[in-house]
Design a protein around this motif. Structure first.
Motif, PDB file in Angstrom:
ATOM      1  N   ASN A  85      -3.580  11.107  19.261  1.00 17.37           N
ATOM      2  CA  ASN A  85      -2.531  10.673  20.183  1.00 17.37           C
ATOM      3  C   ASN A  85      -1.295  10.260  19.406  1.00 17.37           C
ATOM      4  OD1 ASN A  85      -4.154   8.742  19.137  1.00 17.37           O
ATOM      5  ND2 ASN A  85      -3.870   7.278  20.818  1.00 17.37           N
ATOM      6  N   ALA A  86      -0.175  10.794  19.826  1.00 15.76           N
ATOM      7  CA  ALA A  86       1.059  10.585  19.075  1.00 15.76           C
ATOM      8  C   ALA A  86       1.458   9.118  19.117  1.00 15.76           C
ATOM      9  CB  ALA A  86       2.163  11.444  19.662  1.00 15.76           C
ATOM     10  N   PRO A  87       1.871   8.567  17.970  1.00 15.75           N
ATOM     11  CA  PRO A  87       2.332   7.175  17.943  1.00 15.75           C
ATOM     12  C   PRO A  87       3.588   7.019  18.804  1.00 15.75           C
ATOM     13  CG  PRO A  87       2.119   8.090  15.725  1.00 15.75           C
ATOM     14  CD  PRO A  87       1.998   9.219  16.683  1.00 15.75           C
ATOM     15  N   SER A  88       3.707   5.872  19.445  1.00 16.30           N
ATOM     16  CA  SER A  88       4.854   5.702  20.329  1.00 16.30           C
ATOM     17  C   SER A  88       6.055   5.122  19.588  1.00 16.30           C
ATOM     18  CB  SER A  88       4.465   4.796  21.498  1.00 16.30           C
ATOM     19  OG  SER A  88       3.915   3.598  20.985  1.00 16.30           O
ATOM     20  N   VAL A  89       5.795   4.459  18.461  1.00 13.95           N
ATOM     21  CA  VAL A  89       6.908   3.855  17.738  1.00 13.95           C
ATOM     22  C   VAL A  89       6.895   4.340  16.290  1.00 13.95           C
ATOM     23  CG1 VAL A  89       7.859   1.712  16.852  1.00 13.95           C
ATOM     24  CG2 VAL A  89       6.960   1.795  19.175  1.00 13.95           C
ATOM     25  N   THR A  90       8.072   4.725  15.802  1.00 14.44           N
ATOM     26  CA  THR A  90       8.184   5.087  14.396  1.00 14.44           C
ATOM     27  C   THR A  90       8.969   4.010  13.681  1.00 14.44           C
ATOM     28  OG1 THR A  90       8.157   7.422  14.939  1.00 14.44           O
ATOM     29  CG2 THR A  90       9.013   6.810  12.788  1.00 14.44           C
ATOM     30  N   LEU A  91       8.320   3.390  12.691  1.00 16.11           N
ATOM     31  CA  LEU A  91       8.989   2.359  11.906  1.00 16.11           C
ATOM     32  C   LEU A  91       9.519   2.989  10.635  1.00 16.11           C
ATOM     33  CD1 LEU A  91       6.710  -0.793  11.761  1.00 16.11           C
ATOM     34  CD2 LEU A  91       8.902  -0.560  12.922  1.00 16.11           C
ATOM     35  N   ARG A  92      10.726   2.605  10.251  1.00 16.99           N
ATOM     36  CA  ARG A  92      11.227   3.074   8.967  1.00 16.99           C
ATOM     37  C   ARG A  92      11.243   1.914   7.982  1.00 16.99           C
ATOM     38  NH1 ARG A  92      13.999   8.195   9.298  1.00 16.99           N
ATOM     39  NH2 ARG A  92      13.617   8.945  11.387  1.00 16.99           N
ATOM     40  N   PHE A  93      10.611   2.154   6.866  1.00 16.92           N
ATOM     41  CA  PHE A  93      10.443   1.128   5.847  1.00 16.92           C
ATOM     42  C   PHE A  93      11.115   1.618   4.576  1.00 16.92           C
ATOM     43  CE2 PHE A  93       7.210  -0.589   2.598  1.00 16.92           C
ATOM     44  CZ  PHE A  93       8.001  -1.678   2.318  1.00 16.92           C
ATOM     45  N   ILE A  94      12.129   0.901   4.122  1.00 21.89           N
ATOM     46  CA  ILE A  94      12.865   1.356   2.937  1.00 21.89           C
ATOM     47  C   ILE A  94      12.588   0.430   1.754  1.00 21.89           C
ATOM     48  CG2 ILE A  94      15.007   0.157   3.601  1.00 21.89           C
ATOM     49  CD1 ILE A  94      16.497   2.563   2.307  1.00 21.89           C
ATOM     50  N   SER A  95      12.355   1.030   0.605  1.00 19.11           N
ATOM     51  CA  SER A  95      12.151   0.265  -0.620  1.00 19.11           C
ATOM     52  C   SER A  95      12.559   1.154  -1.774  1.00 19.11           C
ATOM     53  CB  SER A  95      10.679  -0.116  -0.779  1.00 19.11           C
ATOM     54  OG  SER A  95       9.915   1.028  -1.102  1.00 19.11           O
ATOM     55  N   TRP A  96      12.516   0.587  -2.986  1.00 19.59           N
ATOM     56  CA  TRP A  96      12.689   1.480  -4.117  1.00 19.59           C
ATOM     57  C   TRP A  96      11.397   2.210  -4.346  1.00 19.59           C
ATOM     58  CZ3 TRP A  96       9.087  -1.226  -6.568  1.00 19.59           C
ATOM     59  CH2 TRP A  96       9.150  -2.610  -6.521  1.00 19.59           C
ATOM     60  N   LYS A  97      11.485   3.257  -5.171  1.00 18.25           N
ATOM     61  CA  LYS A  97      10.293   4.057  -5.433  1.00 18.25           C
ATOM     62  C   LYS A  97       9.330   3.261  -6.309  1.00 18.25           C
ATOM     63  CE  LYS A  97       8.894   8.647  -6.681  1.00 18.25           C
ATOM     64  NZ  LYS A  97       9.340  10.021  -6.665  1.00 18.25           N
ATOM     65  N   PRO A  98       8.143   2.973  -5.803  1.00 15.21           N
ATOM     66  CA  PRO A  98       7.222   2.124  -6.567  1.00 15.21           C
ATOM     67  C   PRO A  98       6.579   2.887  -7.716  1.00 15.21           C
ATOM     68  CG  PRO A  98       6.200   2.807  -4.531  1.00 15.21           C
ATOM     69  CD  PRO A  98       7.586   3.375  -4.513  1.00 15.21           C
ATOM     70  N   ASP A  99       6.145   2.128  -8.725  1.00 17.93           N
ATOM     71  CA  ASP A  99       5.463   2.757  -9.850  1.00 17.93           C
ATOM     72  C   ASP A  99       4.023   3.108  -9.522  1.00 17.93           C
ATOM     73  OD1 ASP A  99       7.478   2.904 -11.618  1.00 17.93           O
ATOM     74  OD2 ASP A  99       6.411   1.896 -13.237  1.00 17.93           O
ATOM     75  N   HIS A 100       3.500   2.525  -8.486  1.00 19.14           N
ATOM     76  CA  HIS A 100       2.130   2.819  -8.083  1.00 19.14           C
ATOM     77  C   HIS A 100       2.154   3.369  -6.662  1.00 19.14           C
ATOM     78  CE1 HIS A 100       1.799  -0.129 -11.306  1.00 19.14           C
ATOM     79  NE2 HIS A 100       0.620   0.392 -11.569  1.00 19.14           N
ATOM     80  N   PRO A 101       2.692   4.571  -6.491  1.00 21.95           N
ATOM     81  CA  PRO A 101       2.869   5.087  -5.132  1.00 21.95           C
ATOM     82  C   PRO A 101       1.550   5.184  -4.373  1.00 21.95           C
ATOM     83  CG  PRO A 101       3.282   6.795  -6.780  1.00 21.95           C
ATOM     84  CD  PRO A 101       3.139   5.515  -7.508  1.00 21.95           C
ATOM     85  N   ARG A 102       0.456   5.434  -5.105  1.00 23.97           N
ATOM     86  CA  ARG A 102      -0.830   5.608  -4.426  1.00 23.97           C
ATOM     87  C   ARG A 102      -1.227   4.321  -3.691  1.00 23.97           C
ATOM     88  NH1 ARG A 102      -5.493   4.055  -5.589  1.00 23.97           N
ATOM     89  NH2 ARG A 102      -4.765   3.290  -7.608  1.00 23.97           N
ATOM     90  N   VAL A 103      -1.029   3.169  -4.348  1.00 20.62           N
ATOM     91  CA  VAL A 103      -1.406   1.896  -3.727  1.00 20.62           C
ATOM     92  C   VAL A 103      -0.644   1.717  -2.415  1.00 20.62           C
ATOM     93  CG1 VAL A 103      -1.650  -0.563  -4.111  1.00 20.62           C
ATOM     94  CG2 VAL A 103      -1.700   1.001  -6.050  1.00 20.62           C
TER      95      VAL A 103
END
Lengths: 303, 410, 271
Positions: free
Chosen positions: B5-23
């Motif tokens: 089921n499609a999400p009803s809200v899309t949140l945009r979260f901005i940050s710098w590119k992390p060194d541990h992207p997987r986490v």
């Protein structure tokens, strides 16, 4: 003027306008409007962090403050030094490169491609490349000069004047080929019979260069000078990536200062004034050059 | 992202590119699993605090409604509060919730009696050192800068034969935001300050502050540390330490994990950490840094944004980030968590260090103040024939002029 | 003899200085982190492909390259499409206020770009262009148009007008004349303009950084700038990425250098 030719003229006018209009429209909306907007902003006092101040109209106050700002003065001095050094070196290198690839020899195509490579590397990447080459611990420059003698390694970018020189060097490396292309174009339209006549008269190669090549290259060199000056005055990426204006403000150029005031500090009015000032300086210089080149390049006709 | 089921809200979260992207990816996918009606879109900025600030504020300046949650440097709180970019979180972030965080981390989210963020990670400058070398020469950890300099000189001289590139110290002295932190620690350690206590005037030309700058100018750059330190940000200075070319090193808490990571560090297992010294015994100094989660004033989904922040700053997530990415948590309970203390012993000091850590000037004009500070410090350290007193007075005057602008406000 | 020696030296210096720094990056891309950061650094790499793997797969380099190709390609096409008729009209037809138009175009191309970033951003926000690749194409087109028109117009001026006059007498309108007569003659000039636009769009960093903040749309310069992590200088990844990213342009340059050079020579400058 008869009716038919007036209709024809009318039709041609209409066509001319439909040809120019789309390009003009895009330029107006995405370039001219923003330019005017920033002119307007430069007449106001706007601090993003102090919204209570509002955005009062202050006339030319920002420009008066700019004249007295020691950082701006420093930045202007650095920028002028950068423009003069880098454009002169680029013209000299461009001239040499052009003379070389104007000659006929085997593999000329590959040489031409090789000299275009620096131009094709994104400036942000080229800046990192030069920062890496002049690294104090493991840079190529130190390895070349001192090899295993690591205790002799020099922290190039830590000396104000050396750091400035490296920014110039990176710019020269990156854009000499642009100047070379323009000079080469100039070389190719010099008629061969001029050289033949000179040879018949017993002129040496050196004399031929100074008395035929160089004078006839003047327009090409001036054109390259115009384009390069306009660009060098707006140098930004190199400083942004390599030095952030340091050490000790040695590489603080006007464009970077404009960026800092406009984007980091949120002083919108003042930052716009810095940009407009850069623009006015470029405009004045370009007008001088254009006068030196002679009439407007666009108005020349083949005769 | 949301599966069936499609999400009803899309949140945009901005940050710098992390060194541990997987986490981060794991954390966010767990969030969307527990909140199937919300999807999260990441926006990434370059990793320098200043470059990220400029990108984010460009969006906020233009009232961009497509940013919901942002990562916010502690030094931006006054600016974001005054400009009206960050939502007040006084009601959502209840006093009971606040109590679970270190008090110092709550203080940095506060500006004129309102809270504007939830602490993610709080940093303070620390002194890393080569415990093997100090032991070898019979030194105990230095109590003052003078002692540190003496120890370093002895060790460097003694090690010259087998390690000719060894230097006493490495830290961040490039002309950028980090230079303010490094120099603030020296000045603070000399009982000086950047501004008066009420924050209305510069104190750079006071004798304490000048003496500290003088010390760095004469005894650190080109002596205790290589002159190359004038080009160092965190990665470069850390690399020097990891390659075994420095006895002492100033950095943030994250450096612990890398210094003892055997694939990255040649000195793993020979590193210890302590508070940065001052100029008199017993005095320590640390600049306060760190990152908060904030909600954009222009977000159309503040409730969902808050849910994301609550999730990311929960005990479980902070533990995950500390364990897997080596960053210091902000929740009190985690500092007594045995798993974490085993993995990250540098946190033991954190309580004390954070309590005494010094914040950079808290002003909505901080970015402009910081540029003036960076210029002054960099000029003082990089230019040889320079009249320090004159330079300090000039910087003083420029900063005072800026500060007076803030006071004209009706 | 002397002359040949001079030429050989010149070739060597030109090629060497152009390529040497880049070759060091090529070597670096095949090293290990230890070989890069050691003092002194290793001359020759051990041949590790780890940085290529990391650049291509961890950092999604191909996505950035694809975005750059799309953005640079679209910019070039669109700018040429607009610039060619405009340049033709300015070079050949009578337009009232021609000097004014040319002056405005020249001024616009002189303005510092960051000063117009704010208004451009607001414009794009209004028309929904933020975080879309076409959102950077529009300002790129606007900013390259002046230079393109300038170069093309000066090129058209140099073409012999007799053919066009003949076509005109035969009843061809300006559009038909442009497409049937002038364009085929003008390919070198168009190539020159195209390569200038292409390289601008390929290199541009500042607008791309501001307008494209999602990894799915970011272009190469921005993508590579994002390699800089929090804790480490990613020289190896940077080097590998630059090598991969420069390859397509090297190919384009090799294929087109004949046109670039003759294009500029035939058109832009004549004393």
């Amino acid at each position: 003027m008869n009716r038919a030719s007036s209709i024809l003229r009318h039709r041609e006018n209409l066509a001319a306008w439909t040809m120019v209009a789309p390009a003009l429209l895009v330029t107006m909306v995405f370039a001219l409007y923003p330019v005017l907007d920033s002119l307007w902003l430069s007449l106001h006092n706007i601090y993003i962090g102090l919204p209570q101040l509002g955005s009062p109209f202050v006339g030319l106050d920002n420009y008066v403050a700019l004249l007295r700002d020691p950082v701006a003065q420093q930045a202007l001095a650095v920028t002028l030094a950068f423009v003069v050094l880098s454009t002169l070196l680029e013209l000299a290198c461009g001239l040499i490169i052009a003379l070389v690839i104007h000659e006929r020899f085997r593999g000329r195509g590959l040489v031409r491609a090789a000299i275009l490579i620096p131009w094709a590397i994104p400036t942000v990447v080229a800046s990192q490349l030069w920062r890496y080459i002049f690294n104090d611990q493991y840079g190529f420059a130190n390895l070349l000069l001192f090899g295993e003698q690591v205790t002799d390694y020099i922290p190039w970018l830590a000396y104000p004047s050396v750091a400035f020189g490296i920014v110039v060097l990176a710019d020269v490396w990156k854009t000499s080929s642009f100047a070379a292309l323009l000079v080469l174009a100039g070389l190719q339209v010099i008629p061969d019979d001029l050289y033949d006549a000179a040879r018949v008269d017993g002129a040496t190669a050196r004399q031929r260069f100074w008395h035929i090549t160089l004078p006839l290259l003047k327009p090409a060199l001036l054109l390259a000078l115009l384009f390069r000056t306009m660009d060098a005055f707006r140098v930004f990426d190199l400083v942004f990536v390599m030095t952030q204006g340091g050490p000790g403000d040695a590489t603080q150029v006007l464009q970077f200062y404009g960026y800092q005031t406009l984007f980091t500090e949120g002083r919108i009015g003042y930052g716009s004034a810095v940009s407009v000032a850069v623009f006015l300086i470029i405009l004045a210089l370009s007008l001088t050059y254009l006068r030196a080149i002679g009439s407007s390049l666009l108005e020349r006709r083949r005769t | 992202m949301g599966g069936g089921n499609a999400p009803s809200v899309t949140l945009r979260f901005i940050s710098w590119k992390p060194d541990h992207p997987r986490v981060w990816e794991e954390a966010l996918s767990e969030f969307t699993k527990t909140h199937p009606d919300i999807s999260v879109v990441r926006e990434l900025a370059p990793h320098s605090s200043t470059a990220y600030h400029d990108l984010l504020t460009q969006k906020l300046k233009n009232r961009d409604a497509t940013v919901d949650v942002f990562f916010m440097d502690v030094i931006w709180v006054p600016e974001f509060a005054e400009a009206g970019w960050a939502r007040r979180l006084d009601e959502r972030f209840t006093p009971a919730m606040r109590e679970e965080f270190l008090p110092a981390t709550i203080e940095v989210t506060r500006y004129s009696d309102h809270l504007y963020g939830v602490p993610s990670r709080i940093d303070a400058g620390l002194l890393y050192y080569r415990s093997d070398l100090l032991t070898k020469y019979g030194f105990s950890p230095p109590a003052t800068w003078d002692e540190l300099a003496r120890q370093a000189e002895t060790i460097v001289a003694g090690e010259r034969r087998n390690n000719p590139t060894l230097r006493g110290y490495t830290a961040q002295f490039k002309q950028y935001e980090g230079l303010v932190c490094t120099m603030l620690e020296f000045i603070d350690g000399h009982s000086g300050s950047l501004l008066t206590a009420d924050g209305t005037h510069s104190t750079l030309a006071q004798p304490e502050a000048m003496a500290a700058v003088q010390f760095v100018r004469e005894r650190v750059i080109g002596r205790l540390a290589s002159r190359a330190a004038l080009t160092y940000q965190e990665p470069e200075s850390l690399s020097v330490f990891l390659q075994g070319h420095a006895v002492f090193h100033r950095n943030w808490p994250y450096a612990w994990e890398l210094a003892n990571n055997r694939t990255r560090s040649t000195v793993a297992g020979q590193v210890a950490v302590m508070p940065l010294p001052g100029f008199t015994p017993g005095r320590t100094a640390a600049a306060l840094g760190g990152w908060l989660y904030g909600i954009s004033a222009y977000s159309e989904h503040p409730d969902e944004a808050w849910a994301l922040i609550e999730f990311l700053s929960s005990q479980a997530m902070q533990k995950k980030f500390t364990q897997e990415a080596g960053i210091a948590p902000s929740r009190q309970a985690l500092f007594s968590d045995p798993d974490l203390l085993a993995a990250a012993p540098q946190l033991r000091n954190h309580f004390a260090v954070l309590r005494s850590a010094t914040a950079r000037p808290r002003s909505p004009l901080y970015p402009a103040i910081s540029h003036l500070l960076q210029r002054y410090f960099s000029r003082a350290l990089a230019i040889d024939d320079l009249d320090l007193a004159q330079e300090a007075t000039a910087a003083d005057a420029q900063i005072n002029r800026l500060l007076s602008l803030g006071e004209q406000v009706p | 003899m002397n002359r040949r020696l001079l030429l050989a030296l010149g070739i060597l210096a030109t090629v060497g200085l152009s390529l040497l720094p880049f070759l060091w990056f090529v070597l670096t891309s095949f090293k290990s982190q230890g070989e890069i950061e050691a003092a002194p650094p290793a001359w020759w790499p051990s041949g590790s492909l780890g940085f290529y793997r990391s650049a291509l797969f961890d950092h999604h380099l191909f996505d950035y390259m694809l975005n750059s190709v799309v953005v640079a390609g679209a910019t070039t096409l669109l700018a040429l499409l607009l610039a060619i008729p405009a340049a033709y009209a300015l070079a050949r037809l009578t337009i009232p206020g021609k000097q004014g138009i040319l002056a405005v175009l020249l001024c616009v191309s002189m303005f510092p770009q960051m000063a117009i970033a704010g208004p451009v951003w607001r414009l794009l926000d209004t028309i929904g262009g933020l975080n879309h690749r076409w959102g950077v194409v529009l300002p790129y087109v606007a900013l390259t148009l002046p230079l393109a028109i300038w170069i093309l117009a000066s090129f058209f001026k140099e073409l012999p007008p007799e053919l066009e006059d003949a076509a005109r007498v035969d009843g061809c309108g300006p559009w038909a004349t442009l497409f049937r007569i002038t364009l085929p003659l003008a390919t070198p000039g168009i190539f020159t303009a195209a390569i200038l636009i292409l390289i601008y769009a390929w290199n541009e960093f500042f607008f791309a950084l501001l307008i494209l903040t999602q990894p799915e749309q970011q272009t190469l310069p921005v993508g590579i700038a994002l390699f800089q992590g929090e804790f480490t200088m990613p020289w190896g990844e940077l080097a590998a990425a630059s090598v991969v990213a420069t390859l397509p342009l090297i190919v384009v340059v090799l294929l087109c250098q004949r046109w670039i050079v003759s294009g500029l020579s035939a058109g832009a400058v004549k004393g």
